[in-house]
Design a protein around this motif. Structure first.
Motif, PDB file in Angstrom:
ATOM      1  N   LEU A   1      36.704  -7.682  91.990  1.00 32.96           N
ATOM      2  CA  LEU A   1      36.005  -6.644  92.748  1.00 32.96           C
ATOM      3  C   LEU A   1      34.621  -6.385  92.172  1.00 32.96           C
ATOM      4  O   LEU A   1      33.671  -6.132  92.920  1.00 32.96           O
ATOM      5  N   GLN A   2      34.507  -6.480  90.867  1.00 36.15           N
ATOM      6  CA  GLN A   2      33.203  -6.344  90.222  1.00 36.15           C
ATOM      7  C   GLN A   2      32.283  -7.476  90.704  1.00 36.15           C
ATOM      8  O   GLN A   2      31.121  -7.238  91.045  1.00 36.15           O
ATOM      9  N   ASP A   3      32.807  -8.693  90.765  1.00 35.93           N
ATOM     10  CA  ASP A   3      32.038  -9.843  91.253  1.00 35.93           C
ATOM     11  C   ASP A   3      31.652  -9.677  92.721  1.00 35.93           C
ATOM     12  O   ASP A   3      30.621 -10.190  93.156  1.00 35.93           O
ATOM     13  N   MET A   4      32.480  -8.959  93.484  1.00 38.23           N
ATOM     14  CA  MET A   4      32.196  -8.715  94.895  1.00 38.23           C
ATOM     15  C   MET A   4      31.152  -7.626  95.089  1.00 38.23           C
ATOM     16  O   MET A   4      30.706  -7.394  96.208  1.00 38.23           O
ATOM     17  N   GLY A   5      30.779  -6.944  94.009  1.00 36.37           N
ATOM     18  CA  GLY A   5      29.732  -5.934  94.113  1.00 36.37           C
ATOM     19  C   GLY A   5      30.206  -4.498  93.991  1.00 36.37           C
ATOM     20  O   GLY A   5      29.394  -3.574  94.069  1.00 36.37           O
ATOM     21  N   LEU A   6      31.496  -4.281  93.815  1.00 36.98           N
ATOM     22  CA  LEU A   6      31.990  -2.922  93.618  1.00 36.98           C
ATOM     23  C   LEU A   6      31.553  -2.485  92.220  1.00 36.98           C
ATOM     24  O   LEU A   6      31.905  -3.123  91.233  1.00 36.98           O
ATOM     25  N   GLU A   7      30.771  -1.439  92.149  1.00 36.41           N
ATOM     26  CA  GLU A   7      30.156  -1.058  90.877  1.00 36.41           C
ATOM     27  C   GLU A   7      31.038  -0.182  90.002  1.00 36.41           C
ATOM     28  O   GLU A   7      31.038  -0.328  88.792  1.00 36.41           O
ATOM     29  N   ARG A   8      31.748   0.732  90.589  1.00 36.66           N
ATOM     30  CA  ARG A   8      32.545   1.673  89.799  1.00 36.66           C
ATOM     31  C   ARG A   8      34.011   1.287  89.886  1.00 36.66           C
ATOM     32  O   ARG A   8      34.789   1.859  90.643  1.00 36.66           O
ATOM     33  N   VAL A   9      34.371   0.278  89.112  1.00 37.16           N
ATOM     34  CA  VAL A   9      35.736  -0.232  89.117  1.00 37.16           C
ATOM     35  C   VAL A   9      36.159  -0.520  87.674  1.00 37.16           C
ATOM     36  O   VAL A   9      35.357  -0.980  86.867  1.00 37.16           O
ATOM     37  N   ALA A  10      37.401  -0.185  87.373  1.00 38.85           N
ATOM     38  CA  ALA A  10      37.951  -0.375  86.034  1.00 38.85           C
ATOM     39  C   ALA A  10      39.435  -0.664  86.178  1.00 38.85           C
ATOM     40  O   ALA A  10      39.974  -0.664  87.288  1.00 38.85           O
ATOM     41  N   HIS A  11      40.089  -0.892  85.043  1.00 36.94           N
ATOM     42  CA  HIS A  11      41.531  -1.071  85.107  1.00 36.94           C
ATOM     43  C   HIS A  11      42.191  -0.332  83.946  1.00 36.94           C
ATOM     44  O   HIS A  11      41.538   0.044  82.979  1.00 36.94           O
ATOM     45  N   MET A  12      43.501  -0.098  84.097  1.00 39.96           N
ATOM     46  CA  MET A  12      44.273   0.629  83.095  1.00 39.96           C
ATOM     47  C   MET A  12      44.995  -0.356  82.194  1.00 39.96           C
ATOM     48  O   MET A  12      45.802  -1.170  82.665  1.00 39.96           O
ATOM     49  N   ASP A  13      44.717  -0.265  80.913  1.00 40.79           N
ATOM     50  CA  ASP A  13      45.328  -1.141  79.922  1.00 40.79           C
ATOM     51  C   ASP A  13      46.848  -0.946  79.894  1.00 40.79           C
ATOM     52  O   ASP A  13      47.338   0.175  79.838  1.00 40.79           O
ATOM     53  N   GLY A  14      47.574  -2.041  79.976  1.00 44.23           N
ATOM     54  CA  GLY A  14      49.036  -1.985  79.897  1.00 44.23           C
ATOM     55  C   GLY A  14      49.728  -1.680  81.204  1.00 44.23           C
ATOM     56  O   GLY A  14      50.953  -1.754  81.300  1.00 44.23           O
ATOM     57  N   GLY A  15      48.961  -1.311  82.226  1.00 50.88           N
ATOM     58  CA  GLY A  15      49.502  -1.088  83.555  1.00 50.88           C
ATOM     59  C   GLY A  15      50.576  -0.011  83.649  1.00 50.88           C
ATOM     60  O   GLY A  15      50.670   0.896  82.823  1.00 50.88           O
ATOM     61  N   PHE A  16      51.407  -0.142  84.677  1.00 53.01           N
ATOM     62  CA  PHE A  16      52.443   0.845  84.970  1.00 53.01           C
ATOM     63  C   PHE A  16      53.471   0.913  83.840  1.00 53.01           C
ATOM     64  O   PHE A  16      54.019   1.974  83.559  1.00 53.01           O
ATOM     65  N   GLY A  17      53.704  -0.208  83.180  1.00 57.36           N
ATOM     66  CA  GLY A  17      54.633  -0.216  82.045  1.00 57.36           C
ATOM     67  C   GLY A  17      54.159   0.703  80.939  1.00 57.36           C
ATOM     68  O   GLY A  17      54.941   1.479  80.373  1.00 57.36           O
ATOM     69  N   ALA A  18      52.869   0.660  80.620  1.00 51.80           N
ATOM     70  CA  ALA A  18      52.301   1.536  79.595  1.00 51.80           C
ATOM     71  C   ALA A  18      52.319   2.988  80.067  1.00 51.80           C
ATOM     72  O   ALA A  18      52.554   3.911  79.277  1.00 51.80           O
ATOM     73  N   TRP A  19      52.094   3.194  81.351  1.00 52.99           N
ATOM     74  CA  TRP A  19      52.126   4.537  81.947  1.00 52.99           C
ATOM     75  C   TRP A  19      53.508   5.158  81.731  1.00 52.99           C
ATOM     76  O   TRP A  19      53.641   6.280  81.260  1.00 52.99           O
TER      77      TRP A  19
END
Length: 131
Positions: A99-117
């Motif tokens: 998504l960053q490559d597609m031009g979405l500027e404000r995008v991030a991800h959560m380390d460890g995903g739902f398992g870490a949550w």
């Protein structure tokens, strides 16, 4: 030479913004932040969901984000920071990079995903079926 999933994930993580579960819990209070769950619908039913997260399965994400796609989901045109997560953080890292490559500027991800949550004791809801 072959490049495996681990190398791809590591390359993506080096180029994207990553938040911890604790940071996401805090950011979730901000109405300008939208969590995006890229897990498959079967995973949502089996494992549960994060209330308020928008479900965008990984296989459809690029089509739902691209303004020129006939499958565009309006949520992705909103002025928000999008924080992606999956089960363990691998798919969401790759998706965030895409998504960053597609031009979405404000995008991030959560380390460890739902398992870490879940491991952190963060709130989990059941997926409700829409009629």
């Amino acid at each position: 030479m072959k490049k495996g999933y681990s190398a791809l994930v590591n390359e993506a993580v080096a180029q994207i913004k990553t938040y911890s579960v604790t940071e996401v819990l805090e950011k979730q209070k901000d109405p300008r932040v939208q969590l995006i769950d890229v897990r498959d619908h079967r995973e949502l039913e089996r494992e549960g969901i994060i209330a308020g997260a928008f479900s965008a399965p990984r296989g459809l994400l690029e089509f739902w984000v691209d303004p020129e796609s006939p499958y565009l989901k309006p949520i992705f045109g909103e002025d928000k920071e999008f924080i992606l997560f999956c089960a363990a953080g691998w798919r969401s890292a790759l998706a965030t990079k895409t998504l960053q490559d597609m031009g979405l500027e404000r995008v991030a991800h959560m380390d460890g995903g739902f398992g870490a949550w879940k491991a952190a004791g963060a709130p989990v809801s059941e997926k409700t079926h829409k009629s």
